[in-house]
Scaffold this motif. Structure first.
Motif, PDB file in Angstrom:
ATOM      1  N   ALA A  14      -6.922  -0.482   5.479  1.00  0.00           N
ATOM      2  CA  ALA A  14      -5.985  -0.144   4.412  1.00  0.00           C
ATOM      3  C   ALA A  14      -4.567  -0.347   4.929  1.00  0.00           C
ATOM      4  O   ALA A  14      -4.308  -0.207   6.125  1.00  0.00           O
ATOM      5  CB  ALA A  14      -6.193   1.298   3.963  1.00  0.00           C
ATOM      6  N   ILE A  15      -3.641  -0.677   4.014  1.00  0.00           N
ATOM      7  CA  ILE A  15      -2.256  -0.916   4.401  1.00  0.00           C
ATOM      8  C   ILE A  15      -1.336   0.139   3.807  1.00  0.00           C
ATOM      9  O   ILE A  15      -1.652   0.765   2.793  1.00  0.00           O
ATOM     10  CB  ILE A  15      -1.778  -2.315   3.957  1.00  0.00           C
ATOM     11  N   ASN A  16      -0.177   0.307   4.469  1.00  0.00           N
ATOM     12  CA  ASN A  16       0.821   1.231   3.930  1.00  0.00           C
ATOM     13  C   ASN A  16       1.877   0.470   3.130  1.00  0.00           C
ATOM     14  O   ASN A  16       1.750  -0.739   2.896  1.00  0.00           O
ATOM     15  CB  ASN A  16       1.436   2.074   5.051  1.00  0.00           C
ATOM     16  N   PHE A  34      -6.150   2.057   9.477  1.00  0.00           N
ATOM     17  CA  PHE A  34      -4.903   2.161   8.719  1.00  0.00           C
ATOM     18  C   PHE A  34      -3.869   1.239   9.365  1.00  0.00           C
ATOM     19  O   PHE A  34      -3.344   1.513  10.440  1.00  0.00           O
ATOM     20  CB  PHE A  34      -4.408   3.607   8.695  1.00  0.00           C
ATOM     21  N   ILE A  35      -3.595   0.098   8.697  1.00  0.00           N
ATOM     22  CA  ILE A  35      -2.768  -0.968   9.264  1.00  0.00           C
ATOM     23  C   ILE A  35      -1.310  -0.770   8.883  1.00  0.00           C
ATOM     24  O   ILE A  35      -0.947  -0.821   7.710  1.00  0.00           O
ATOM     25  CB  ILE A  35      -3.246  -2.349   8.760  1.00  0.00           C
ATOM     26  N   GLY A  51       0.805  -1.219   0.000  1.00  0.00           N
ATOM     27  CA  GLY A  51       0.000   0.000   0.000  1.00  0.00           C
ATOM     28  C   GLY A  51       0.834   1.263   0.000  1.00  0.00           C
ATOM     29  O   GLY A  51       1.915   1.309  -0.579  1.00  0.00           O
ATOM     30  N   GLY A  52       0.330   2.287   0.642  1.00  0.00           N
ATOM     31  CA  GLY A  52       1.008   3.575   0.701  1.00  0.00           C
ATOM     32  C   GLY A  52       0.468   4.383   1.866  1.00  0.00           C
ATOM     33  O   GLY A  52      -0.429   3.940   2.588  1.00  0.00           O
ATOM     34  N   THR A  53       1.013   5.580   2.043  1.00  0.00           N
ATOM     35  CA  THR A  53       0.648   6.420   3.183  1.00  0.00           C
ATOM     36  C   THR A  53       0.113   7.774   2.700  1.00  0.00           C
ATOM     37  O   THR A  53       0.819   8.475   1.956  1.00  0.00           O
ATOM     38  CB  THR A  53       1.861   6.669   4.095  1.00  0.00           C
ATOM     39  N   PRO A  54      -1.099   8.142   3.106  1.00  0.00           N
ATOM     40  CA  PRO A  54      -1.607   9.473   2.759  1.00  0.00           C
ATOM     41  C   PRO A  54      -0.719  10.561   3.358  1.00  0.00           C
ATOM     42  O   PRO A  54      -0.099  10.358   4.409  1.00  0.00           O
ATOM     43  CB  PRO A  54      -3.007   9.494   3.397  1.00  0.00           C
TER      44      PRO A  54
END
Length: 355
Positions: free
Chosen positions: A258-260, A205-206, A188-191
């Motif tokens: 959601a994942i980062n 947010f996992i 995933g990614g990070t906002p």
């Protein structure tokens, strides 16, 4: 003598002619022993049966019970912060590691105690709690040992196509397949943290340290999801920590979220079991880290994980193996939970049962 109130241990067996100290004391079961040089670190304890008639040098203070105080009660009292402070105040020196215990100063200090009968009841109750704690520790250790042994025996060794132990009715050879050929995966990614509209929503947010958690520290909004590389995962998906302190850790997602970028989601194709694959990945952690993170440096990646070769039995056997290890994990977690509850009960009692 161990630090941190961990009790008394033997330092060896000596023949009389090999005992070099001139002044020593012979211990009896139930004596309370204090290390004069380590008491500020919690080095004290009750003499167990296996060390009855052992000897200690005059580097140790030996307290015996009398009609006023029980040594079991004194041991419990000594684990309290106020008694630890008395130990500290009765010690002298310039180096915390080398403080020496002034016995006479300590003897001159006051403590508040109930009558002997009440002391014995308090000590007996705390001892019961300690026995329960020890029991759950032993049960957890047995299960952890069993799990480790079964991981070795229920998966084929290198160069072998069948494991040593199998469920009844399964005889077929296991087959090697690349993880990328039996599953889909993505990270995933990070906002952007600079935009407060991206955080505080209803999407868990996992991050890599939370792949086994039932809740997350952060949540993101739908806007944050749409304006970042964060990806949605479902409860039951395999989550794999790619880098950071948790590199190589594996979890089964406990939440929809959601994942980062530090987490890889693995979704097995039909006929492949998530629990089985997560167990296999955990069993391979040491080998994976040793191969791809030399000296703890570098990161894992989705491409590395996809190329891993998995030993696979049929779908039904996968499910049975996955369920077996899931049950073991639940039992281990149950003992950990009970252990923590009993420890909390003991802590609460220690705070309320002493003046």
């Amino acid at each position: 003598m161990r630090r941190r109130n961990e009790g008394i241990v033997s330092r060896g067996f000596l023949l009389g002619r090999n005992i070099l100290v001139k002044n020593y004391s012979q211990l009896q079961i139930g004596d309370f022993v204090i290390s004069k040089r380590q008491v500020v670190h919690g080095a004290s304890g009750i003499v167990p049966a296996k060390l009855n008639k052992a000897i200690v040098s005059n580097e140790y203070l030996v307290a015996v019970e009398n009609s006023d105080i029980s040594t079991e009660f004194l041991a419990a009292l000594s684990s309290l912060p106020k008694m630890k402070r008395k130990f500290f105040l009765s010690s002298y020196g310039v180096d915390i590691e080398k403080l020496f215990f002034d016995v006479e100063d300590w003897k001159g200090r006051f403590i508040t105690i109930p009558k002997l009968g009440e002391q014995l009841k308090i000590s007996a109750y705390l001892k019961e709690l300690d026995q329960l704690i020890h029991l759950h520790l032993l049960e957890r250790e047995k299960l952890v040992t069993l799990k480790k042994a079964m991981l070795q025996k229920m998966f084929p060794r290198n160069g072998v196509t069948k494991p040593e132990i199998r469920f009844k009715g399964f005889t077929e050879d296991w087959k090697k397949k690349k993880l990328g050929n039996i599953s889909d995966s993505f990270s995933g990614g990070t906002p952007s943290v600079a935009n407060h509209f991206f955080y505080g929503g209803n999407i868990s947010f996992i991050r890599s340290g939370e792949i086994n958690s039932k809740s997350t520290e952060l949540t993101i909004t739908e806007l944050g999801l749409q304006n970042s590389a964060a990806k949605l995962v479902n409860k039951g998906d395999i989550l794999y920590a790619l880098y950071g302190a948790t590199s190589g850790e594996v979890g089964i997602s406990q939440v929809n979220g959601a994942i980062n970028q530090a987490v890889l989601c693995i979704k097995p194709h039909s006929g492949n079991n998530s629990q089985f694959l997560s167990v296999w990945l955990r069993s391979q952690k040491t080998a994976i880290i040793g191969t791809y993170l030399q000296g703890g440096q570098g990161n894992l990646s989705g491409s590395i994980i996809k190329l891993l070769e998995v030993d696979l039995p049929g779908a039904i056997e996968q499910q049975k193996i996955g369920n077996y290890f899931e049950k073991l994990d639940r039992l281990i977690a149950l003992h950990v939970t009970r252990l923590e509850k009993i420890k909390q009960i003991k802590l609460a009692c220690m705070e309320k049962m002493f003046v």
